[in-house]
Design a protein around this motif. Structure first.
Motif, PDB file in Angstrom:
ATOM      1  N   ASP A 141     -69.880  57.190 -64.141  1.00 25.43           N
ATOM      2  CA  ASP A 141     -69.948  55.744 -64.386  1.00 25.43           C
ATOM      3  C   ASP A 141     -70.010  55.496 -65.891  1.00 25.43           C
ATOM      4  OD1 ASP A 141     -72.624  56.115 -65.228  1.00 25.43           O
ATOM      5  OD2 ASP A 141     -73.335  55.887 -63.165  1.00 25.43           O
ATOM      6  N   ASP A 142     -70.031  54.228 -66.272  1.00 35.65           N
ATOM      7  CA  ASP A 142     -69.942  53.900 -67.697  1.00 35.65           C
ATOM      8  C   ASP A 142     -71.221  54.206 -68.469  1.00 35.65           C
ATOM      9  OD1 ASP A 142     -71.502  51.993 -66.564  1.00 35.65           O
ATOM     10  OD2 ASP A 142     -70.218  50.292 -67.065  1.00 35.65           O
ATOM     11  N   LYS A 143     -72.273  54.672 -67.786  1.00 36.22           N
ATOM     12  CA  LYS A 143     -73.503  55.031 -68.476  1.00 36.22           C
ATOM     13  C   LYS A 143     -73.503  56.477 -68.968  1.00 36.22           C
ATOM     14  CE  LYS A 143     -76.217  51.802 -65.672  1.00 36.22           C
ATOM     15  NZ  LYS A 143     -77.332  51.665 -64.699  1.00 36.22           N
ATOM     16  N   VAL A 144     -72.465  57.224 -68.574  1.00 33.69           N
ATOM     17  CA  VAL A 144     -72.392  58.636 -68.942  1.00 33.69           C
ATOM     18  C   VAL A 144     -71.999  58.760 -70.410  1.00 33.69           C
ATOM     19  CG1 VAL A 144     -71.129  60.779 -68.564  1.00 33.69           C
ATOM     20  CG2 VAL A 144     -71.869  59.404 -66.615  1.00 33.69           C
ATOM     21  N   SER A 145     -72.750  59.614 -71.127  1.00 34.82           N
ATOM     22  CA  SER A 145     -72.436  59.832 -72.538  1.00 34.82           C
ATOM     23  C   SER A 145     -71.663  61.130 -72.756  1.00 34.82           C
ATOM     24  CB  SER A 145     -73.719  59.854 -73.371  1.00 34.82           C
ATOM     25  OG  SER A 145     -74.613  60.869 -72.896  1.00 34.82           O
ATOM     26  N   LYS A 146     -71.940  62.151 -71.931  1.00 35.21           N
ATOM     27  CA  LYS A 146     -71.246  63.434 -72.053  1.00 35.21           C
ATOM     28  C   LYS A 146     -70.906  63.965 -70.665  1.00 35.21           C
ATOM     29  CE  LYS A 146     -73.459  64.863 -76.393  1.00 35.21           C
ATOM     30  NZ  LYS A 146     -74.294  65.902 -77.042  1.00 35.21           N
ATOM     31  N   VAL A 147     -69.750  64.620 -70.574  1.00 35.67           N
ATOM     32  CA  VAL A 147     -69.332  65.201 -69.310  1.00 35.67           C
ATOM     33  C   VAL A 147     -68.517  66.456 -69.607  1.00 35.67           C
ATOM     34  CG1 VAL A 147     -67.227  63.795 -69.183  1.00 35.67           C
ATOM     35  CG2 VAL A 147     -68.217  64.725 -67.090  1.00 35.67           C
ATOM     36  N   ALA A 148     -68.625  67.456 -68.698  1.00 30.35           N
ATOM     37  CA  ALA A 148     -67.921  68.720 -68.918  1.00 30.35           C
ATOM     38  C   ALA A 148     -67.639  69.408 -67.584  1.00 30.35           C
ATOM     39  CB  ALA A 148     -68.742  69.641 -69.821  1.00 30.35           C
ATOM     40  N   THR A 187     -68.356  73.659 -61.840  1.00 29.94           N
ATOM     41  CA  THR A 187     -69.445  72.701 -62.022  1.00 29.94           C
ATOM     42  C   THR A 187     -69.025  71.549 -62.915  1.00 29.94           C
ATOM     43  OG1 THR A 187     -71.081  74.491 -61.845  1.00 29.94           O
ATOM     44  CG2 THR A 187     -71.835  72.410 -62.808  1.00 29.94           C
ATOM     45  N   CYS A 188     -69.260  70.336 -62.423  1.00 26.75           N
ATOM     46  CA  CYS A 188     -69.078  69.130 -63.230  1.00 26.75           C
ATOM     47  C   CYS A 188     -70.465  68.733 -63.760  1.00 26.75           C
ATOM     48  CB  CYS A 188     -68.476  68.014 -62.388  1.00 26.75           C
ATOM     49  SG  CYS A 188     -68.265  66.450 -63.282  1.00 26.75           S
ATOM     50  N   SER A 189     -70.620  68.798 -65.076  1.00 23.67           N
ATOM     51  CA  SER A 189     -71.921  68.502 -65.711  1.00 23.67           C
ATOM     52  C   SER A 189     -71.861  67.125 -66.355  1.00 23.67           C
ATOM     53  CB  SER A 189     -72.244  69.567 -66.760  1.00 23.67           C
ATOM     54  OG  SER A 189     -73.455  69.266 -67.419  1.00 23.67           O
ATOM     55  N   ILE A 190     -72.816  66.284 -65.976  1.00 22.43           N
ATOM     56  CA  ILE A 190     -72.855  64.893 -66.464  1.00 22.43           C
ATOM     57  C   ILE A 190     -74.177  64.642 -67.178  1.00 22.43           C
ATOM     58  CG2 ILE A 190     -72.809  62.468 -65.768  1.00 22.43           C
ATOM     59  CD1 ILE A 190     -71.234  63.353 -63.279  1.00 22.43           C
ATOM     60  N   GLN A 191     -74.074  64.003 -68.332  1.00 24.61           N
ATOM     61  CA  GLN A 191     -75.290  63.688 -69.099  1.00 24.61           C
ATOM     62  C   GLN A 191     -75.295  62.209 -69.463  1.00 24.61           C
ATOM     63  OE1 GLN A 191     -76.059  66.332 -72.345  1.00 24.61           O
ATOM     64  NE2 GLN A 191     -77.654  65.036 -73.231  1.00 24.61           N
ATOM     65  N   THR A 192     -76.410  61.556 -69.147  1.00 26.93           N
ATOM     66  CA  THR A 192     -76.622  60.167 -69.556  1.00 26.93           C
ATOM     67  C   THR A 192     -77.800  60.140 -70.528  1.00 26.93           C
ATOM     68  OG1 THR A 192     -78.169  59.719 -67.768  1.00 26.93           O
ATOM     69  CG2 THR A 192     -75.833  59.389 -67.294  1.00 26.93           C
ATOM     70  N   GLN A 233     -80.909  61.142 -68.140  1.00 26.85           N
ATOM     71  CA  GLN A 233     -80.994  62.436 -67.467  1.00 26.85           C
ATOM     72  C   GLN A 233     -79.635  63.130 -67.454  1.00 26.85           C
ATOM     73  OE1 GLN A 233     -81.927  61.890 -63.315  1.00 26.85           O
ATOM     74  NE2 GLN A 233     -80.281  60.412 -62.986  1.00 26.85           N
ATOM     75  N   SER A 234     -79.676  64.382 -67.041  1.00 27.78           N
ATOM     76  CA  SER A 234     -78.435  65.136 -66.840  1.00 27.78           C
ATOM     77  C   SER A 234     -78.416  65.629 -65.387  1.00 27.78           C
ATOM     78  CB  SER A 234     -78.352  66.314 -67.806  1.00 27.78           C
ATOM     79  OG  SER A 234     -79.426  67.213 -67.584  1.00 27.78           O
ATOM     80  N   LYS A 235     -77.232  65.727 -64.833  1.00 25.25           N
ATOM     81  CA  LYS A 235     -77.102  66.239 -63.465  1.00 25.25           C
ATOM     82  C   LYS A 235     -75.785  66.991 -63.335  1.00 25.25           C
ATOM     83  CE  LYS A 235     -75.169  61.933 -61.571  1.00 25.25           C
ATOM     84  NZ  LYS A 235     -75.311  60.921 -60.499  1.00 25.25           N
ATOM     85  N   THR A 236     -75.725  67.822 -62.326  1.00 27.18           N
ATOM     86  CA  THR A 236     -74.525  68.621 -62.102  1.00 27.18           C
ATOM     87  C   THR A 236     -74.062  68.464 -60.657  1.00 27.18           C
ATOM     88  OG1 THR A 236     -75.803  70.601 -61.503  1.00 27.18           O
ATOM     89  CG2 THR A 236     -75.174  70.351 -63.832  1.00 27.18           C
ATOM     90  N   SER A 237     -72.769  68.624 -60.493  1.00 27.93           N
ATOM     91  CA  SER A 237     -72.157  68.616 -59.160  1.00 27.93           C
ATOM     92  C   SER A 237     -71.274  69.857 -59.063  1.00 27.93           C
ATOM     93  CB  SER A 237     -71.325  67.355 -58.969  1.00 27.93           C
ATOM     94  OG  SER A 237     -70.668  67.378 -57.714  1.00 27.93           O
ATOM     95  N   GLN A 238     -71.546  70.699 -58.056  1.00 29.05           N
ATOM     96  CA  GLN A 238     -70.821  71.965 -57.948  1.00 29.05           C
ATOM     97  C   GLN A 238     -69.903  71.968 -56.728  1.00 29.05           C
ATOM     98  OE1 GLN A 238     -72.488  76.146 -56.918  1.00 29.05           O
ATOM     99  NE2 GLN A 238     -72.451  76.099 -59.157  1.00 29.05           N
ATOM    100  N   VAL A 239     -68.716  72.463 -56.940  1.00 31.01           N
ATOM    101  CA  VAL A 239     -67.761  72.669 -55.845  1.00 31.01           C
ATOM    102  C   VAL A 239     -67.328  74.133 -55.865  1.00 31.01           C
ATOM    103  CG1 VAL A 239     -66.927  70.306 -55.787  1.00 31.01           C
ATOM    104  CG2 VAL A 239     -65.822  71.967 -57.289  1.00 31.01           C
ATOM    105  N   TYR A 240     -66.929  74.610 -54.705  1.00 30.55           N
ATOM    106  CA  TYR A 240     -66.491  76.006 -54.606  1.00 30.55           C
ATOM    107  C   TYR A 240     -65.035  76.033 -54.171  1.00 30.55           C
ATOM    108  CZ  TYR A 240     -66.993  81.049 -53.969  1.00 30.55           C
ATOM    109  OH  TYR A 240     -66.865  82.410 -54.099  1.00 30.55           O
ATOM    110  N   LEU A 241     -64.208  76.654 -54.996  1.00 25.03           N
ATOM    111  CA  LEU A 241     -62.781  76.765 -54.680  1.00 25.03           C
ATOM    112  C   LEU A 241     -62.536  78.023 -53.849  1.00 25.03           C
ATOM    113  CD1 LEU A 241     -59.819  75.877 -55.040  1.00 25.03           C
ATOM    114  CD2 LEU A 241     -59.769  77.218 -57.154  1.00 25.03           C
ATOM    115  N   ILE A 242     -62.018  77.821 -52.644  1.00 27.08           N
ATOM    116  CA  ILE A 242     -61.641  78.933 -51.769  1.00 27.08           C
ATOM    117  C   ILE A 242     -60.120  79.018 -51.757  1.00 27.08           C
ATOM    118  CG2 ILE A 242     -61.703  79.840 -49.421  1.00 27.08           C
ATOM    119  CD1 ILE A 242     -64.331  78.333 -49.014  1.00 27.08           C
TER     120      ILE A 242
END
Length: 209
Positions: free
Chosen positions: A4-11, A58-63, A66-75
């Motif tokens: 969202d627009d509150k995110v300052s960093k993403v990787a 891993t998609c890493s998001i920082q506001t 706080q910071s949070k991560t979302s992980q997906v696994y590619l099969i």
């Protein structure tokens, strides 16, 4: 990955390796790029996926808060492939026969065997087909099929020839008038093709195949 627009960093990271930091690409892999539709999507695209690409991403998001991560696994799925199969063989009736069919794929493929006769029923499931005391009726073309539902099954064939001794199916006498042509019939089957010899008492008249 959606932000969202509150995110300052993403990787994006693969294990501990940074692939993208914001819009900056850290990976040297030319197959990898970003998909950004508007301000909310921050997705990773990998072209021509290989088995070595399998693993966690891993998609890493920082506001500011706080910071949070979302992980997906590619099969990565790979179509079934038969890489080794028995060669065509010739055996004698009564012999034990083992046919092998080795395949790989992701997920592991299921291997089935069929004898391509009119019924063509499944004989065995697995890499090896064991035939104990093979009979002449079991000669023919055997089909090995490897499938894992990723793509069209891979199919290979093995031809099995069964030798067996001559068997006389029909010996037919002939009643013929004197001076006419007389025919004596002898029908036999064998593999390889039998040779015929005709005798009267102990004297051989002729031979043929």
């Amino acid at each position: 990955c959606y932000v969202d627009d509150k995110v300052s960093k993403v990787a994006w990271l693969n294990r501990s390796n940074i692939i993208f930091a914001g819009e900056d690409k850290w990976s040297l892999d030319p197959r990898v790029d970003l998909v950004t539709k508007g301000q909310l999507e921050y997705s990773l695209r990998i072209q021509k996926v290989d088995v070595y690409d399998e693993g966690p991403y891993t998609c890493s998001i920082q506001t500011k808060q706080q910071s949070k991560t979302s992980q997906v696994y590619l099969i990565v799925q790979v179509p079934a492939n038969i890489y080794r199969v028995s060669e065509d063989i010739t055996v004698n009736e009564g012999s034990n026969v083992t046919l092998s069919c080795l395949a790989n794929g992701r997920p592991d493929p299921s291997i089935t065997w069929r004898l391509l006769n009119p019924s063509a029923e499944t004989l065995e499931v697995g890499e090896y087909l064991e035939i104990y005391g093979i009979m002449r009726t079991q000669a023919g073309r055997y089909e090995c099929k490897a499938s894992n539902d990723v793509a069209t099954p891979d199919v290979k064939y093995v031809n099995v020839v069964v030798n067996y001794p001559p068997y006389i199916k029909l010996a037919k006498s002939s009643e013929t008038q004197m001076g006419r042509l007389g025919v004596l019939q002898c029908d036999a089957t064998a593999v390889p093709k039998p040779e015929f010899e005709w005798y009267r008492d102990d004297k051989r008249y002729c031979s043929s195949s």
